[in-house]
Write an enzyme that holds these catalytic residues in place. Structure first.
Site, PDB file in Angstrom:
ATOM      1  NE  ARG A 163      15.880  -4.275   8.142  1.00 55.50           N
ATOM      2  CZ  ARG A 163      17.212  -4.411   8.049  1.00 55.50           C
ATOM      3  NH1 ARG A 163      17.794  -4.514   6.877  1.00 55.50           N
ATOM      4  NH2 ARG A 163      17.953  -4.463   9.130  1.00 55.50           N
ATOM      5  CE1 TYR A 176      -1.251   8.095  -7.904  1.00 56.60           C
ATOM      6  CE2 TYR A 176       0.888   7.966  -6.818  1.00 56.60           C
ATOM      7  CZ  TYR A 176      -0.491   7.846  -6.777  1.00 56.60           C
ATOM      8  OH  TYR A 176      -1.087   7.454  -5.606  1.00 56.60           O
ATOM      9  CG  ASP A 210       3.801   4.408 -12.398  1.00 56.40           C
ATOM     10  OD1 ASP A 210       3.151   3.356 -12.581  1.00 56.40           O
ATOM     11  OD2 ASP A 210       3.512   5.238 -11.509  1.00 56.40           O
ATOM     12  CE  LYS A 253      -3.483   2.654  -7.240  1.00 57.58           C
ATOM     13  NZ  LYS A 253      -2.605   3.565  -7.939  1.00 57.58           N
TER      14      LYS A 253
HETATM   15  C1  PLP Z   1      -1.724   4.476  -7.297  1.00 60.07           C
HETATM   16  C2  PLP Z   1      -0.580   4.736  -8.177  1.00 60.07           C
HETATM   17  C3  PLP Z   1       0.708   4.769  -7.663  1.00 60.07           C
HETATM   18  C4  PLP Z   1       1.004   4.649  -6.194  1.00 60.07           C
HETATM   19  O1  PLP Z   1       0.639   3.460  -5.635  1.00 60.07           O
HETATM   20  P1  PLP Z   1       0.418   3.346  -4.048  1.00 60.07           P
HETATM   21  O2  PLP Z   1       0.489   1.904  -3.782  1.00 60.07           O
HETATM   22  O3  PLP Z   1      -0.919   3.977  -3.782  1.00 60.07           O
HETATM   23  O4  PLP Z   1       1.506   4.124  -3.396  1.00 60.07           O
HETATM   24  C5  PLP Z   1       1.749   4.963  -8.540  1.00 60.07           C
HETATM   25  N1  PLP Z   1       1.534   5.137  -9.850  1.00 60.07           N
HETATM   26  C6  PLP Z   1       0.306   5.127 -10.382  1.00 60.07           C
HETATM   27  C7  PLP Z   1       0.145   5.322 -11.837  1.00 60.07           C
HETATM   28  C8  PLP Z   1      -0.788   4.941  -9.564  1.00 60.07           C
HETATM   29  O5  PLP Z   1      -2.019   4.976 -10.077  1.00 60.07           O
END
Ligand code: PLP
Length: 390
Positions: A55, A108, A183, A208
């Protein structure tokens, strides 16, 4: 292995490599482990060996974390199993009961839900500010963190990150200023390095573009020196981690990120410019276009754009928009983005600080790695179907 002088494109190739301890293997192989053995009683008492328990990390997770820390210019990176988990981890690293979080209105949507529902239940209060606001007016005596996302989800509004960081850090909240969280999923660390622009905790949905193939869920938080210890502590306390398999996929994606992003950027701009010239389109939301209100900030701070942007159509019926979207051959209808394939989804914009005015229905497009001419032909036929259905 990496040299501070090297450009991010080169560092994405060299960072986090451990070939010398893996029999020359170029990319660190997958380690699956829970138990890690210690050689003797003295070693378990000292607890100093690099790996102690699955972990808390293996060479697979370490390689990914090191590579990201290098690209982000971070003191430490903590990896988790999704972007939204990274957002929760970052906020919990700086906020507790009685604290106030200032959150950008264009965030988001699951970030908003996390704040308004679960974090609220634990005594963290969230208020929202418009992405272009001077945040000084919104800071409260108990504001511990300012959360940014630029360009914002769905609407792609830019933010002046250095100005926000300056105001947040100067805030007199009795604990050395408010921390800045960002973010940065849209730009990735290749096109914007948050920590170099005053951000304290840089967040990425590696699901992404870093994963890049629509087949892995992964997220991380990269911290500057002042926030590294607390981030690591909360990550450990909550038992967060990401598997060796998923870190391996993240690391593999990272190696080709620069070439993929260059193509996503080019095709995204090509589609955006083509759509901008169409009579069915009211406005394009893409800070890389010179007509965009965020273009000056984007040009000043970012070194590129990804393939994700918004389209505001002229007023059209739901049936007409469905005729456009449903018949597309190359654009899948689905969430997430950053994979090799093109996508399209309707955007439902939620705002509470300041309304967002859209002339008509809003769509979000992800330009994949297909041929741009094929994608334009597909969109052109879609717009013709929309006209017929109107
Ligand atoms: C998709 C996304 C997230 C979340 O990512 P996950 O891996 O799906 O939890 C956070 N911020 C933005 C801007 C996103 O497009």
């Amino acid at each position: 292995m990496t040299d501070e002088k090297d450009r991010p494109e080169t560092r994405a190739i060299t960072a986090g490599r451990m070939s010398d301890t893996h029999f020359g293997a170029v990319n660190t192989p997958v380690y699956r482990a829970s138990t890690i053995l210690y050689p003797d009683m003295a070693a378990i008492k000292a607890n100093k060996q690099p790996y102690t328990y699955g972990r808390r990390g293996t060479p697979s997770t370490q390689s990914f974390d090191d590579a990201i820390s290098d690209l982000e210019g971070a003191a430490r990176t903590c990896t988790v199993t999704s972007g939204i988990q990274a957002i929760g981890l970052a906020i919990l690293s700086v906020c507790g009961a009685g604290d106030h979080l200032l959150m950008v209105d264009s965030c988001y949507e699951p970030s908003r839900i996390l704040c308004d529902r679960t974090l609220k239940r634990f005594g963290i209060e969230t208020t929202y500010y418009a992405p272009g606001d001077d945040i000084a007016a919104h800071l409260k005596p108990n504001t511990k963190a300012v959360f940014c996302e630029a360009p914002g989800s769905l609407t792609f509004e830019m933010q002046d990150i250095p100005a926000i960081a300056k105001a947040a850090h100067a805030h007199n909240n009795g604990s050395g200023g408010a921390s800045v969280l960002m973010d940065n999923t849209w730009a990735t660390p290749l096109f914007f390095q948050p920590l170099k622009h005053g951000v304290d905790l840089s967040i990425q949905a590696a699901t992404k573009y870093i994963g890049g193939h629509a087949d892995v869920m992964l997220g991380y938080v990269a911290a500057n020196a002042r926030h590294a210890a607390r981030l690591h502590q909360v990550h450990g306390d909550l038992g967060l981690f990401a598997s060796g398999d998923d870190c391996f996929l993240g690391l593999r994606g990272l190696r080709t990120l620069a070439v993929r992003l260059a193509r996503h950027q080019e095709t995204g701009l090509t589609l955006a410019r083509w759509l901008q010239g169409r009579p069915e389109v009211a406005r394009i939301l893409h800070p890389g276009l010179s007509s965009d209100p965020g273009h000056t900030l984007w040009k000043r701070d970012f070194s590129g754009a990804c393939g994700l942007f918004g389209v505001i159509l002229q007023p059209a019926s739901e049936a007409a928009v469905a005729a456009f979207v449903d018949g597309l051959q190359h654009f899948g209808i689905g969430y997430s983005w950053g994979g090799f394939e093109s996508l399209i989804v309707p955007a439902h914009i939620k705002r509470t600080a300041k309304p967002f005015a859209a002339e008509g229905p809003v769509l979000r497009i992800h330009a994949g790695l297909e041929d741009a001419g094929d994608l334009i032909a597909d969109l052109e036929q879609g717009l013709a179907r929309m006209k017929d259905a109107s």
